[in-house]
Design an enzyme around this catalytic site. Structure first.
Site, PDB file in Angstrom:
ATOM      1  CD  GLN A 103      -2.620  -1.166   2.625  1.00  0.00           C
ATOM      2  OE1 GLN A 103      -3.540  -0.392   2.853  1.00  0.00           O
ATOM      3  NE2 GLN A 103      -2.160  -2.030   3.523  1.00  0.00           N
ATOM      4  CG  ASN A 104       3.926   1.195   2.458  1.00  0.00           C
ATOM      5  OD1 ASN A 104       2.869   1.556   2.961  1.00  0.00           O
ATOM      6  ND2 ASN A 104       4.742   0.320   3.031  1.00  0.00           N
ATOM      7  CB  VAL A 105       3.577   5.938  -2.571  1.00  0.00           C
ATOM      8  CG1 VAL A 105       2.074   5.754  -2.789  1.00  0.00           C
ATOM      9  CG2 VAL A 105       3.837   6.879  -1.387  1.00  0.00           C
ATOM     10  CG  ASP A 106       8.197   2.884   0.721  1.00  0.00           C
ATOM     11  OD1 ASP A 106       7.692   2.987   1.854  1.00  0.00           O
ATOM     12  OD2 ASP A 106       8.447   1.780   0.190  1.00  0.00           O
ATOM     13  CG  HIS A 121      -2.660   2.761  -2.012  1.00  0.00           C
ATOM     14  ND1 HIS A 121      -2.585   2.532  -0.663  1.00  0.00           N
ATOM     15  CD2 HIS A 121      -3.847   2.262  -2.392  1.00  0.00           C
ATOM     16  CE1 HIS A 121      -3.694   1.926  -0.255  1.00  0.00           C
ATOM     17  NE2 HIS A 121      -4.474   1.744  -1.276  1.00  0.00           N
ATOM     18  CB  CYS A 164       0.482  17.045 -23.544  1.00  0.00           C
ATOM     19  SG  CYS A 164       0.269  16.834 -21.776  1.00  0.00           S
ATOM     20  CB  THR A 202      -1.877  -2.378   6.891  1.00  0.00           C
ATOM     21  OG1 THR A 202      -2.945  -1.596   6.325  1.00  0.00           O
ATOM     22  CG2 THR A 202      -2.350  -3.806   7.129  1.00  0.00           C
ATOM     23  CG  ASN A 227      -0.047  -2.823  13.723  1.00  0.00           C
ATOM     24  OD1 ASN A 227       0.305  -2.042  14.594  1.00  0.00           O
ATOM     25  ND2 ASN A 227      -0.674  -2.443  12.624  1.00  0.00           N
ATOM     26  CB  ALA A 245       7.703  -4.276  10.059  1.00  0.00           C
TER      27      ALA A 245
HETATM   28  N1  APR Z   1       6.043  -1.918  12.477  1.00  0.00           N
HETATM   29  C1  APR Z   1       4.810  -2.418  12.172  1.00  0.00           C
HETATM   30  N2  APR Z   1       3.665  -1.677  12.197  1.00  0.00           N
HETATM   31  C2  APR Z   1       3.773  -0.397  12.597  1.00  0.00           C
HETATM   32  C3  APR Z   1       5.018   0.191  12.954  1.00  0.00           C
HETATM   33  C4  APR Z   1       6.176  -0.639  12.883  1.00  0.00           C
HETATM   34  N3  APR Z   1       7.372  -0.180  13.191  1.00  0.00           N
HETATM   35  N4  APR Z   1       4.799   1.498  13.282  1.00  0.00           N
HETATM   36  C5  APR Z   1       3.453   1.719  13.134  1.00  0.00           C
HETATM   37  N5  APR Z   1       2.849   0.579  12.730  1.00  0.00           N
HETATM   38  C6  APR Z   1       1.432   0.363  12.430  1.00  0.00           C
HETATM   39  C7  APR Z   1       0.468   1.272  13.156  1.00  0.00           C
HETATM   40  O1  APR Z   1       0.097   0.713  14.413  1.00  0.00           O
HETATM   41  C8  APR Z   1      -0.713   1.307  12.190  1.00  0.00           C
HETATM   42  O2  APR Z   1      -1.631   0.265  12.467  1.00  0.00           O
HETATM   43  O3  APR Z   1       1.264   0.655  11.057  1.00  0.00           O
HETATM   44  C9  APR Z   1      -0.077   1.052  10.826  1.00  0.00           C
HETATM   45  C10 APR Z   1      -0.030   2.263   9.893  1.00  0.00           C
HETATM   46  O4  APR Z   1      -1.338   2.603   9.593  1.00  0.00           O
HETATM   47  P1  APR Z   1      -1.658   3.736   8.517  1.00  0.00           P
HETATM   48  O5  APR Z   1      -0.854   4.930   8.775  1.00  0.00           O
HETATM   49  O6  APR Z   1      -3.133   3.818   8.507  1.00  0.00           O
HETATM   50  O7  APR Z   1      -1.116   3.128   7.162  1.00  0.00           O
HETATM   51  P2  APR Z   1      -1.781   2.107   6.158  1.00  0.00           P
HETATM   52  O8  APR Z   1      -2.569   1.062   6.824  1.00  0.00           O
HETATM   53  O9  APR Z   1      -0.708   1.683   5.254  1.00  0.00           O
HETATM   54  O10 APR Z   1      -2.761   3.094   5.366  1.00  0.00           O
HETATM   55  C11 APR Z   1      -3.352   2.615   4.229  1.00  0.00           C
HETATM   56  O11 APR Z   1      -4.164   4.697   3.615  1.00  0.00           O
HETATM   57  O12 APR Z   1      -3.817   6.686   3.776  1.00  0.00           O
HETATM   58  C12 APR Z   1      -3.821   5.780   2.866  1.00  0.00           C
HETATM   59  O13 APR Z   1      -2.645   5.523   0.879  1.00  0.00           O
HETATM   60  C13 APR Z   1      -2.482   5.559   2.232  1.00  0.00           C
HETATM   61  O14 APR Z   1      -1.452   3.475   1.831  1.00  0.00           O
HETATM   62  C14 APR Z   1      -2.086   4.239   2.795  1.00  0.00           C
HETATM   63  C15 APR Z   1      -3.404   3.634   3.175  1.00  0.00           C
END
Ligand code: APR
Length: 263
Positions: A103-106, A121, A164, A202, A227, A245
């Site tokens: 889901q990451n853009v990196d 994404h 363009c 996530t 998580n 992670a």
């Molecule tokens: N290791 C594992 N998980 C972690 C860590 C870590 N070091 N640090 C934080 N987290 C967890 C948090 O507890 C949280 O549940 O990662 C999760 C991050 O959640 P979000 O910021 O909501 O990210 P994500 O789930 O990827 O969001 C989904 O939403 O906003 C859009 O496009 C964006 O891709 C993103 C999508």
């Protein structure tokens, strides 16, 4: 460190033939890339990410949004894959039928050696033209100074597409936009067919990506969540491993395959 693994978890992965690794912002948090729900800083502190990650915001103030994404891109370029990304690439090497869905853009999975992660994404490294057909943007990019300190970032005018003349926008999926169809279909198919899905970092609140682990669970796969915090996925998971992670994923790989972690 093995203590974070309840008995029986490692063999679940060790015996798997088909694996999906679904990664969220938490996978890259240990590389210093803020998660999506972390507070914004500097010029963007008065916004939340949702306000900036929309086509409306871009058209209302292109310099603000383009500046934000260029700042994020510069930070990612200075970041390094962490042991979580490296462990993911190790799983791929050991279980060829592994699909990484990000889901990451990196680009940290790619830099850790992952073959072809599916980017649901989009990517910070695939800017495109705002023109209807969204052709890849053709413009002179200041890619040279990789080590440049992104600082606190600032407003930055987006370039114009040489082809363009229209504005160039970040190649990410904004709120209110549809996901790339081929990517979503491939992710759904992999989730429906896998033995094990690892949901790493996530919050499981943004759909349709958040449906992926639920499809795997409904299809009888073991869903292992990594998580530090509880999430909306807890109930559908076979196991919830509380930790980061970078800590838990290498430990799981080590226990599942007897392979020492990569630093
Ligand atoms: N290791 C594992 N998980 C972690 C860590 C870590 N070091 N640090 C934080 N987290 C967890 C948090 O507890 C949280 O549940 O990662 C999760 C991050 O959640 P979000 O910021 O909501 O990210 P994500 O789930 O990827 O969001 C989904 O939403 O906003 C859009 O496009 C964006 O891709 C993103 C999508």
């Amino acid at each position: 460190m093995e203590s974070v693994l309840p008995p029986g978890v490692a063999p679940l992965l060790g015996r798997a033939g088909r694996v999906v690794v679904l990664s969220g912002a938490g996978m890259s948090a240990d590389s210093g890339v803020p998660t999506f729900r972390d507070e914004l800083t500097g010029l963007w502190a008065r916004f939340d990410a949702h306000q900036l990650a929309t086509a409306e915001a871009f058209h209302a103030d292109p310099d603000l949004v383009w500046g934000w994404y260029e700042w994020r891109r510069a930070r990612v370029r200075r970041a390094r894959p962490n042991p979580g990304h490296l462990a993911t690439a190790t799983i791929e090497a050991l279980i060829p039928d592994t699909v990484v869905v990000s889901q990451n853009v990196d680009d940290l999975h790619e830099r850790a050696g992952s073959r072809a992660p599916i980017h649901l994404h989009g990517s910070l490294f695939a800017p495109r033209c705002v023109a209807e057909d969204a052709h890849p943007a053709v413009f002179s990019d200041s890619e040279d100074d990789e080590a440049a300190d992104p600082g606190t970032g600032g407003r930055l005018s987006p370039p114009s597409c040489v082809r363009c003349g229209a504005l160039v926008r970040p190649g990410v999926v904004w709120f209110g936009e549809v996901l790339p169809e081929a990517a979503l279909t491939a992710a759904v198919e992999a989730a429906a067919a896998c033995d094990v899905l690892l949901a790493v970092g996530t919050s499981g609140v943004v759909y349709p990506a958040a449906e992926i682990p639920r499809i795997a669970a409904r299809s009888g796969a073991a869903v292992i969540q990594i998580n530090p915090q509880p999430t909306s996925l807890d109930q559908i998971c076979t196991v919830n491993l509380r930790g980061s992670a970078a800590q838990v994923l290498p430990t799981l790989v080590e226990a599942a395959f007897g392979i020492a972690r990569q630093a």
